[in-house]
Design an enzyme around this catalytic site. Structure first.
Site, short mmCIF file in Angstrom:
data_model
loop_
_atom_site.label_atom_id
_atom_site.label_comp_id
_atom_site.label_asym_id
_atom_site.label_seq_id
_atom_site.Cartn_x
_atom_site.Cartn_y
_atom_site.Cartn_z
N ARG A 1 0.84 -1.21 0.00
CA ARG A 1 0.00 0.00 0.00
C ARG A 1 0.87 1.26 0.00
O ARG A 1 0.57 2.24 0.68
CB ARG A 1 -0.93 0.03 1.23
CG ARG A 1 -1.98 -1.04 1.25
CD ARG A 1 -2.96 -0.86 0.07
NE ARG A 1 -4.15 -1.65 0.26
CZ ARG A 1 -4.25 -2.94 -0.05
NH1 ARG A 1 -3.21 -3.58 -0.56
NH2 ARG A 1 -5.38 -3.57 0.14
N SER B 1 -10.68 -0.56 2.94
CA SER B 1 -9.93 -0.64 4.20
C SER B 1 -9.57 0.77 4.65
O SER B 1 -8.94 1.51 3.91
CB SER B 1 -8.62 -1.39 4.01
OG SER B 1 -8.85 -2.68 3.50
N GLU C 1 -5.17 4.15 6.08
CA GLU C 1 -4.76 3.91 4.69
C GLU C 1 -5.33 5.02 3.80
O GLU C 1 -4.73 5.37 2.79
CB GLU C 1 -5.31 2.54 4.24
CG GLU C 1 -4.74 2.07 2.95
CD GLU C 1 -5.68 1.14 2.20
OE1 GLU C 1 -6.64 1.66 1.60
OE2 GLU C 1 -5.45 -0.07 2.20
N1 EPU Z 1 -10.24 -10.31 10.29
C1 EPU Z 1 -11.02 -10.37 11.44
N2 EPU Z 1 -12.12 -9.55 11.51
C2 EPU Z 1 -12.48 -8.73 10.51
C3 EPU Z 1 -11.69 -8.67 9.35
C4 EPU Z 1 -10.58 -9.47 9.26
O1 EPU Z 1 -10.71 -11.11 12.36
O2 EPU Z 1 -13.49 -8.03 10.67
C5 EPU Z 1 -9.05 -11.18 10.20
C6 EPU Z 1 -9.36 -12.64 9.90
O3 EPU Z 1 -8.43 -13.41 10.59
C7 EPU Z 1 -9.08 -12.76 8.42
C8 EPU Z 1 -7.94 -11.79 8.26
O4 EPU Z 1 -8.23 -10.72 9.17
O5 EPU Z 1 -8.73 -14.04 8.04
C9 EPU Z 1 -7.75 -11.23 6.87
O6 EPU Z 1 -8.95 -10.66 6.42
P1 EPU Z 1 -9.20 -10.37 4.87
O7 EPU Z 1 -8.85 -11.53 4.06
O8 EPU Z 1 -10.56 -9.79 4.73
O9 EPU Z 1 -8.08 -9.31 4.53
P2 EPU Z 1 -7.61 -7.99 5.26
O10 EPU Z 1 -6.20 -8.17 5.70
O11 EPU Z 1 -8.60 -7.59 6.30
C10 EPU Z 1 -6.63 -6.97 3.05
C11 EPU Z 1 -6.73 -5.69 2.27
C12 EPU Z 1 -8.05 -5.62 1.52
C13 EPU Z 1 -8.10 -6.80 0.57
C14 EPU Z 1 -7.99 -8.10 1.40
C15 EPU Z 1 -7.94 -9.34 0.56
C16 EPU Z 1 -5.41 -4.10 3.57
C17 EPU Z 1 -5.41 -2.89 4.43
N3 EPU Z 1 -6.60 -4.56 3.18
O12 EPU Z 1 -7.66 -6.94 4.06
O13 EPU Z 1 -8.04 -4.43 0.73
O14 EPU Z 1 -9.31 -6.81 -0.18
O15 EPU Z 1 -6.75 -8.06 2.19
O16 EPU Z 1 -6.70 -9.47 -0.05
O17 EPU Z 1 -4.34 -4.62 3.24
C18 EPU Z 1 -8.74 -2.18 0.53
O18 EPU Z 1 -7.54 -1.87 0.51
O19 EPU Z 1 -9.64 -1.31 0.45
C19 EPU Z 1 -9.10 -3.57 0.72
C20 EPU Z 1 -10.37 -3.94 0.89
#
Ligand code: EPU
Length: 337
Positions: free
Chosen positions: A162, A237, A333
Protein backbone atom coordinates in the site's frame (compact mmCIF):
# COMPACT_ATOMS: atom_id res chain seq x y z
CA UNK A 1 -12.70 25.70 -19.88
CA UNK A 2 -15.69 25.66 -17.57
CA UNK A 3 -15.06 26.20 -13.87
CA UNK A 4 -18.14 25.72 -11.70
CA UNK A 5 -18.67 27.25 -8.26
CA UNK A 6 -19.94 25.88 -4.94
CA UNK A 7 -20.15 22.26 -6.01
CA UNK A 8 -21.03 19.45 -3.62
CA UNK A 9 -18.40 16.70 -3.64
CA UNK A 10 -20.85 14.08 -2.32
CA UNK A 11 -20.96 12.14 -5.60
CA UNK A 12 -17.20 12.45 -6.12
CA UNK A 13 -16.09 10.54 -3.00
CA UNK A 14 -17.06 6.95 -2.23
CA UNK A 15 -17.61 7.79 1.45
CA UNK A 16 -20.43 10.03 0.21
CA UNK A 17 -19.40 12.94 2.43
CA UNK A 18 -21.22 16.15 1.56
CA UNK A 19 -18.69 18.97 1.54
CA UNK A 20 -18.48 21.89 -0.86
CA UNK A 21 -15.71 22.90 -3.22
CA UNK A 22 -15.44 26.63 -3.88
CA UNK A 23 -14.45 25.86 -7.50
CA UNK A 24 -14.65 22.65 -9.54
CA UNK A 25 -13.57 21.51 -12.99
CA UNK A 26 -13.60 18.13 -14.69
CA UNK A 27 -10.78 17.68 -17.24
CA UNK A 28 -10.92 15.17 -20.08
CA UNK A 29 -7.48 15.44 -21.64
CA UNK A 30 -3.87 16.21 -20.75
CA UNK A 31 -3.80 19.59 -22.54
CA UNK A 32 -6.80 20.80 -20.61
CA UNK A 33 -5.22 19.58 -17.37
CA UNK A 34 -2.00 21.46 -18.16
CA UNK A 35 -3.98 24.65 -18.83
CA UNK A 36 -5.91 24.34 -15.58
CA UNK A 37 -2.72 23.72 -13.62
CA UNK A 38 -1.25 26.89 -15.07
CA UNK A 39 -4.11 29.03 -13.74
CA UNK A 40 -2.66 31.63 -11.39
CA UNK A 41 -6.15 32.57 -10.15
CA UNK A 42 -6.51 29.30 -8.23
CA UNK A 43 -3.34 28.58 -6.28
CA UNK A 44 -5.03 26.08 -3.96
CA UNK A 45 -5.88 22.92 -5.92
CA UNK A 46 -7.14 19.47 -5.01
CA UNK A 47 -6.80 16.62 -7.50
CA UNK A 48 -9.63 14.12 -7.46
CA UNK A 49 -9.64 10.74 -9.18
CA UNK A 50 -12.23 8.14 -8.21
CA UNK A 51 -12.45 9.64 -4.70
CA UNK A 52 -12.22 6.14 -3.28
CA UNK A 53 -9.34 6.61 -0.91
CA UNK A 54 -10.11 9.84 0.84
CA UNK A 55 -12.04 11.16 3.78
CA UNK A 56 -13.19 14.74 3.29
CA UNK A 57 -13.56 16.46 6.66
CA UNK A 58 -14.19 20.03 5.54
CA UNK A 59 -15.24 22.27 2.65
CA UNK A 60 -12.46 22.80 0.12
CA UNK A 61 -11.43 26.42 -0.26
CA UNK A 62 -9.92 26.22 -3.71
CA UNK A 63 -10.22 24.51 -7.08
CA UNK A 64 -11.02 20.80 -7.28
CA UNK A 65 -9.69 19.23 -10.49
CA UNK A 66 -11.56 16.06 -11.35
CA UNK A 67 -9.46 13.79 -13.59
CA UNK A 68 -11.82 12.43 -16.22
CA UNK A 69 -9.29 11.43 -18.90
CA UNK A 70 -10.52 8.28 -20.68
CA UNK A 71 -9.11 5.71 -23.09
CA UNK A 72 -7.65 2.20 -23.21
CA UNK A 73 -5.11 1.32 -25.87
CA UNK A 74 -3.15 -1.81 -26.81
CA UNK A 75 0.40 -0.47 -27.26
CA UNK A 76 2.00 -3.68 -28.46
CA UNK A 77 1.43 -7.42 -28.35
CA UNK A 78 2.96 -10.72 -29.28
CA UNK A 79 1.63 -14.28 -28.96
CA UNK A 80 2.10 -14.30 -25.20
CA UNK A 81 1.70 -10.79 -23.85
CA UNK A 82 -0.12 -7.53 -24.48
CA UNK A 83 1.04 -4.14 -23.28
CA UNK A 84 -1.94 -1.95 -22.45
CA UNK A 85 -2.08 1.73 -21.67
CA UNK A 86 -5.10 2.98 -19.73
CA UNK A 87 -5.91 6.61 -19.01
CA UNK A 88 -6.13 7.85 -15.45
CA UNK A 89 -9.86 8.56 -15.47
CA UNK A 90 -10.91 5.02 -16.41
CA UNK A 91 -12.79 3.30 -13.61
CA UNK A 92 -10.50 0.57 -12.23
CA UNK A 93 -13.08 -2.25 -12.18
CA UNK A 94 -14.31 -1.43 -15.69
CA UNK A 95 -10.72 -1.58 -16.88
CA UNK A 96 -10.32 -5.01 -15.19
CA UNK A 97 -13.50 -6.21 -16.93
CA UNK A 98 -12.26 -4.89 -20.29
CA UNK A 99 -9.03 -6.90 -19.81
CA UNK A 100 -10.95 -10.02 -18.80
CA UNK A 101 -13.29 -9.73 -21.78
CA UNK A 102 -10.23 -9.56 -24.04
CA UNK A 103 -8.70 -12.51 -22.16
CA UNK A 104 -5.75 -10.45 -20.89
CA UNK A 105 -4.68 -11.94 -17.58
CA UNK A 106 -2.93 -10.60 -14.50
CA UNK A 107 -5.31 -8.24 -12.73
CA UNK A 108 -8.37 -10.49 -12.28
CA UNK A 109 -7.72 -10.74 -8.52
CA UNK A 110 -8.05 -6.96 -8.37
CA UNK A 111 -11.66 -7.05 -9.58
CA UNK A 112 -14.13 -4.70 -7.91
CA UNK A 113 -11.54 -2.52 -6.17
CA UNK A 114 -13.07 0.95 -6.09
CA UNK A 115 -11.26 3.89 -7.65
CA UNK A 116 -9.69 4.84 -10.96
CA UNK A 117 -6.70 3.63 -12.96
CA UNK A 118 -4.75 6.82 -12.22
CA UNK A 119 -4.90 6.48 -8.48
CA UNK A 120 -4.25 2.73 -8.37
CA UNK A 121 -0.43 3.05 -8.40
CA UNK A 122 -0.37 5.62 -5.58
CA UNK A 123 -1.17 3.03 -2.97
CA UNK A 124 -0.21 -0.01 -5.06
CA UNK A 125 -3.70 -1.48 -4.75
CA UNK A 126 -3.77 -5.13 -3.80
CA UNK A 127 -6.07 -8.02 -3.00
CA UNK A 128 -6.00 -11.80 -2.70
CA UNK A 129 -2.29 -12.27 -3.23
CA UNK A 130 -1.87 -9.84 -6.16
CA UNK A 131 -0.73 -6.23 -6.21
CA UNK A 132 -0.84 -3.65 -8.99
CA UNK A 133 2.98 -3.67 -9.15
CA UNK A 134 2.95 -7.28 -10.44
CA UNK A 135 1.75 -6.18 -13.91
CA UNK A 136 2.73 -2.51 -13.83
CA UNK A 137 5.25 -1.32 -16.45
CA UNK A 138 5.22 2.47 -16.14
CA UNK A 139 3.04 5.49 -15.72
CA UNK A 140 3.05 9.03 -17.03
CA UNK A 141 2.46 11.93 -14.71
CA UNK A 142 2.38 15.71 -14.91
CA UNK A 143 4.73 17.53 -12.61
CA UNK A 144 2.84 20.21 -10.70
CA UNK A 145 6.04 22.25 -10.66
CA UNK A 146 7.05 22.20 -14.34
CA UNK A 147 3.64 21.16 -15.83
CA UNK A 148 5.60 18.71 -18.02
CA UNK A 149 4.95 15.00 -18.42
CA UNK A 150 7.39 12.57 -16.85
CA UNK A 151 7.53 8.78 -17.17
CA UNK A 152 7.94 6.70 -14.03
CA UNK A 153 9.22 3.16 -14.48
CA UNK A 154 8.35 0.42 -12.03
CA UNK A 155 11.72 0.91 -10.29
CA UNK A 156 11.09 4.67 -10.03
CA UNK A 157 7.78 4.02 -8.27
CA UNK A 158 9.43 2.12 -5.40
CA UNK A 159 6.30 0.08 -4.70
CA UNK A 160 5.67 -1.48 -1.29
CA UNK A 161 2.65 -2.70 0.67
CA UNK A 162 0.00 0.00 0.00
CA UNK A 163 2.88 2.31 -0.74
CA UNK A 164 4.80 4.01 -3.57
CA UNK A 165 6.90 7.08 -4.30
CA UNK A 166 3.58 8.93 -4.78
CA UNK A 167 2.85 8.51 -1.06
CA UNK A 168 6.43 9.35 -0.09
CA UNK A 169 8.68 12.07 -1.51
CA UNK A 170 6.69 12.55 -4.72
CA UNK A 171 3.50 13.05 -2.68
CA UNK A 172 1.40 15.94 -3.97
CA UNK A 173 3.94 16.71 -6.70
CA UNK A 174 2.54 14.77 -9.68
CA UNK A 175 -0.75 13.86 -11.30
CA UNK A 176 -0.77 10.45 -12.98
CA UNK A 177 -2.34 10.67 -16.44
CA UNK A 178 -2.02 7.07 -17.66
CA UNK A 179 -0.71 3.67 -16.58
CA UNK A 180 0.85 0.91 -18.72
CA UNK A 181 0.56 -2.77 -17.83
CA UNK A 182 1.86 -6.00 -19.34
CA UNK A 183 -0.77 -8.72 -19.26
CA UNK A 184 -0.70 -12.34 -20.37
CA UNK A 185 -2.60 -13.57 -23.44
CA UNK A 186 -2.25 -17.28 -22.72
CA UNK A 187 -0.91 -19.62 -20.01
CA UNK A 188 -2.26 -17.15 -17.48
CA UNK A 189 -0.48 -17.35 -14.17
CA UNK A 190 -3.36 -17.64 -11.71
CA UNK A 191 -3.16 -16.72 -8.02
CA UNK A 192 -5.83 -18.83 -6.42
CA UNK A 193 -4.11 -20.12 -3.29
CA UNK A 194 -5.39 -17.33 -1.10
CA UNK A 195 -7.80 -19.05 1.31
CA UNK A 196 -10.93 -17.13 0.42
CA UNK A 197 -10.50 -17.64 -3.35
CA UNK A 198 -9.77 -21.32 -2.94
CA UNK A 199 -12.94 -21.93 -0.95
CA UNK A 200 -15.05 -19.72 -3.23
CA UNK A 201 -13.89 -21.68 -6.30
CA UNK A 202 -14.69 -24.92 -4.46
CA UNK A 203 -18.18 -23.59 -3.73
CA UNK A 204 -18.49 -22.74 -7.43
CA UNK A 205 -17.25 -26.31 -8.18
CA UNK A 206 -14.44 -25.05 -10.38
CA UNK A 207 -11.09 -26.83 -10.30
CA UNK A 208 -9.36 -25.40 -13.41
CA UNK A 209 -10.47 -21.76 -13.35
CA UNK A 210 -10.19 -19.30 -16.20
CA UNK A 211 -9.36 -15.67 -15.45
CA UNK A 212 -13.05 -14.90 -15.92
CA UNK A 213 -13.91 -17.41 -13.19
CA UNK A 214 -11.23 -16.07 -10.84
CA UNK A 215 -12.70 -12.61 -11.32
CA UNK A 216 -16.20 -13.96 -10.59
CA UNK A 217 -14.90 -15.62 -7.41
CA UNK A 218 -13.24 -12.39 -6.27
CA UNK A 219 -16.40 -10.42 -7.00
CA UNK A 220 -18.46 -12.91 -4.98
CA UNK A 221 -16.05 -12.68 -2.00
CA UNK A 222 -15.91 -8.90 -2.07
CA UNK A 223 -19.69 -8.58 -2.43
CA UNK A 224 -20.22 -10.86 0.57
CA UNK A 225 -17.74 -9.04 2.82
CA UNK A 226 -17.37 -5.48 1.67
CA UNK A 227 -20.13 -2.89 1.38
CA UNK A 228 -20.82 -1.51 -2.09
CA UNK A 229 -19.99 2.22 -1.93
CA UNK A 230 -22.97 2.93 -4.18
CA UNK A 231 -25.20 1.64 -1.38
CA UNK A 232 -23.24 2.39 1.82
CA UNK A 233 -20.55 5.07 1.75
CA UNK A 234 -17.09 3.69 2.49
CA UNK A 235 -13.52 3.80 1.38
CA UNK A 236 -12.53 0.12 1.55
CA UNK A 237 -9.93 -0.64 4.20
CA UNK A 238 -9.66 2.44 6.37
CA UNK A 239 -6.46 1.24 8.05
CA UNK A 240 -3.34 -0.57 6.87
CA UNK A 241 -2.46 -3.90 8.39
CA UNK A 242 0.33 -3.12 10.88
CA UNK A 243 3.75 -4.74 10.64
CA UNK A 244 5.19 -5.61 14.06
CA UNK A 245 8.33 -7.33 15.32
CA UNK A 246 8.26 -11.07 15.93
CA UNK A 247 9.21 -10.53 19.54
CA UNK A 248 6.21 -8.22 20.10
CA UNK A 249 4.04 -10.75 18.33
CA UNK A 250 5.28 -13.56 20.60
CA UNK A 251 4.41 -11.47 23.65
CA UNK A 252 0.90 -10.86 22.25
CA UNK A 253 0.47 -14.57 21.56
CA UNK A 254 0.73 -15.24 25.30
CA UNK A 255 -2.47 -13.26 25.89
CA UNK A 256 -4.21 -13.77 22.54
CA UNK A 257 -3.47 -17.27 21.33
CA UNK A 258 -5.76 -16.88 18.27
CA UNK A 259 -4.11 -13.73 16.84
CA UNK A 260 -3.53 -14.27 13.09
CA UNK A 261 -0.38 -13.13 11.27
CA UNK A 262 1.33 -13.20 7.88
CA UNK A 263 5.11 -13.44 7.50
CA UNK A 264 6.87 -10.30 6.25
CA UNK A 265 10.57 -10.87 6.94
CA UNK A 266 12.88 -12.83 9.27
CA UNK A 267 11.89 -10.73 12.24
CA UNK A 268 8.60 -9.06 11.29
CA UNK A 269 4.99 -10.14 10.82
CA UNK A 270 1.85 -8.42 9.57
CA UNK A 271 -1.25 -8.60 11.74
CA UNK A 272 -4.74 -8.05 10.26
CA UNK A 273 -6.00 -4.73 11.60
CA UNK A 274 -9.54 -6.10 11.08
CA UNK A 275 -8.85 -8.74 13.75
CA UNK A 276 -7.51 -6.15 16.22
CA UNK A 277 -10.52 -3.88 15.65
CA UNK A 278 -12.96 -6.77 15.99
CA UNK A 279 -11.28 -7.89 19.24
CA UNK A 280 -11.51 -4.31 20.47
CA UNK A 281 -15.30 -4.64 20.13
CA UNK A 282 -15.93 -2.26 17.24
CA UNK A 283 -17.07 -4.63 14.50
CA UNK A 284 -20.66 -3.84 13.46
CA UNK A 285 -20.93 -0.91 15.88
CA UNK A 286 -23.17 1.86 14.61
CA UNK A 287 -23.18 5.40 15.98
CA UNK A 288 -26.05 7.18 14.28
CA UNK A 289 -25.12 7.66 10.65
CA UNK A 290 -21.65 6.11 10.82
CA UNK A 291 -19.92 3.04 12.14
CA UNK A 292 -17.80 -0.04 11.55
CA UNK A 293 -19.00 -2.51 8.94
CA UNK A 294 -20.57 -5.71 10.25
CA UNK A 295 -18.67 -8.09 7.96
CA UNK A 296 -15.24 -6.45 7.82
CA UNK A 297 -13.98 -4.42 10.77
CA UNK A 298 -11.36 -2.66 8.62
CA UNK A 299 -14.08 -0.75 6.81
CA UNK A 300 -15.66 2.37 8.30
CA UNK A 301 -19.01 3.33 6.83
CA UNK A 302 -21.32 6.27 6.26
CA UNK A 303 -24.93 5.08 6.49
CA UNK A 304 -26.38 8.37 5.31
CA UNK A 305 -25.37 11.86 6.26
CA UNK A 306 -22.28 11.32 8.39
CA UNK A 307 -19.75 14.12 8.54
CA UNK A 308 -16.13 13.44 7.68
CA UNK A 309 -15.20 14.59 11.18
CA UNK A 310 -17.54 11.91 12.70
CA UNK A 311 -15.66 9.21 10.83
CA UNK A 312 -12.29 10.75 11.63
CA UNK A 313 -13.15 10.84 15.35
CA UNK A 314 -14.28 7.21 15.24
CA UNK A 315 -11.02 6.25 13.54
CA UNK A 316 -9.06 8.00 16.30
CA UNK A 317 -11.04 6.21 18.99
CA UNK A 318 -10.32 2.88 17.27
CA UNK A 319 -6.60 3.71 17.02
CA UNK A 320 -6.48 4.66 20.71
CA UNK A 321 -8.31 1.53 21.83
CA UNK A 322 -6.15 -0.79 19.70
CA UNK A 323 -3.03 0.92 21.07
CA UNK A 324 -4.24 0.50 24.66
CA UNK A 325 -5.24 -3.15 24.26
CA UNK A 326 -2.42 -4.47 22.06
CA UNK A 327 0.22 -1.72 22.13
CA UNK A 328 0.00 -1.60 18.32
CA UNK A 329 -0.36 1.63 16.33
CA UNK A 330 -2.61 1.28 13.30
CA UNK A 331 -2.22 3.81 10.55
CA UNK A 332 -4.97 5.15 8.27
CA UNK A 333 -4.76 3.91 4.69
CA UNK A 334 -7.09 6.60 3.38
CA UNK A 335 -6.01 10.21 2.88
CA UNK A 336 -7.66 12.62 5.27
CA UNK A 337 -8.39 16.08 3.92
N1 EPU B 1 -10.24 -10.31 10.29
C1 EPU B 1 -11.02 -10.37 11.44
N2 EPU B 1 -12.12 -9.55 11.51
C2 EPU B 1 -12.48 -8.73 10.51
C3 EPU B 1 -11.69 -8.67 9.35
C4 EPU B 1 -10.58 -9.47 9.26
O1 EPU B 1 -10.71 -11.11 12.36
O2 EPU B 1 -13.49 -8.03 10.67
C5 EPU B 1 -9.05 -11.18 10.20
C6 EPU B 1 -9.36 -12.64 9.90
O3 EPU B 1 -8.43 -13.41 10.59
C7 EPU B 1 -9.08 -12.76 8.42
C8 EPU B 1 -7.94 -11.79 8.26
O4 EPU B 1 -8.23 -10.72 9.17
O5 EPU B 1 -8.73 -14.04 8.04
C9 EPU B 1 -7.75 -11.23 6.87
O6 EPU B 1 -8.95 -10.66 6.42
P1 EPU B 1 -9.20 -10.37 4.87
O7 EPU B 1 -8.85 -11.53 4.06
O8 EPU B 1 -10.56 -9.79 4.73
O9 EPU B 1 -8.08 -9.31 4.53
P2 EPU B 1 -7.61 -7.99 5.26
O10 EPU B 1 -6.20 -8.17 5.70
O11 EPU B 1 -8.60 -7.59 6.30
C10 EPU B 1 -6.63 -6.97 3.05
C11 EPU B 1 -6.73 -5.69 2.27
C12 EPU B 1 -8.05 -5.62 1.52
C13 EPU B 1 -8.10 -6.80 0.57
C14 EPU B 1 -7.99 -8.10 1.40
C15 EPU B 1 -7.94 -9.34 0.56
C16 EPU B 1 -5.41 -4.10 3.57
C17 EPU B 1 -5.41 -2.89 4.43
N3 EPU B 1 -6.60 -4.56 3.18
O12 EPU B 1 -7.66 -6.94 4.06
O13 EPU B 1 -8.04 -4.43 0.73
O14 EPU B 1 -9.31 -6.81 -0.18
O15 EPU B 1 -6.75 -8.06 2.19
O16 EPU B 1 -6.70 -9.47 -0.05
O17 EPU B 1 -4.34 -4.62 3.24
C18 EPU B 1 -8.74 -2.18 0.53
O18 EPU B 1 -7.54 -1.87 0.51
O19 EPU B 1 -9.64 -1.31 0.45
C19 EPU B 1 -9.10 -3.57 0.72
C20 EPU B 1 -10.37 -3.94 0.89
Amino acid sequence: MHIKQNISLKSYNTFGIDVLADFFISVSNVDELQQVLALKSHPNKLILGGGSNMLLTKNFKGLVIHINIKGIEIISENDDFATIKASAGENWHEFVLWCINNDFGGIENLSLIPGNVGTAPIQNIGAYGVELKDTFVSCEAISLETKNLKTFTKADCDFGYRNSIFKQHAKGKYIITNVTFTLSKKNHELHVNYGAIKSQLETMQISQPTIQEVSKAVIAIRESKLPNPKEIGNSGSFFKNPVISKSNFDTLLQNFSDIPSYPVSEDEVKVPAGWLIEKAGFKGKQFGDFGVHKNQALVLVNYGNAKGSDILNLSKLIQKTVKRLFDISIEAEVNIL
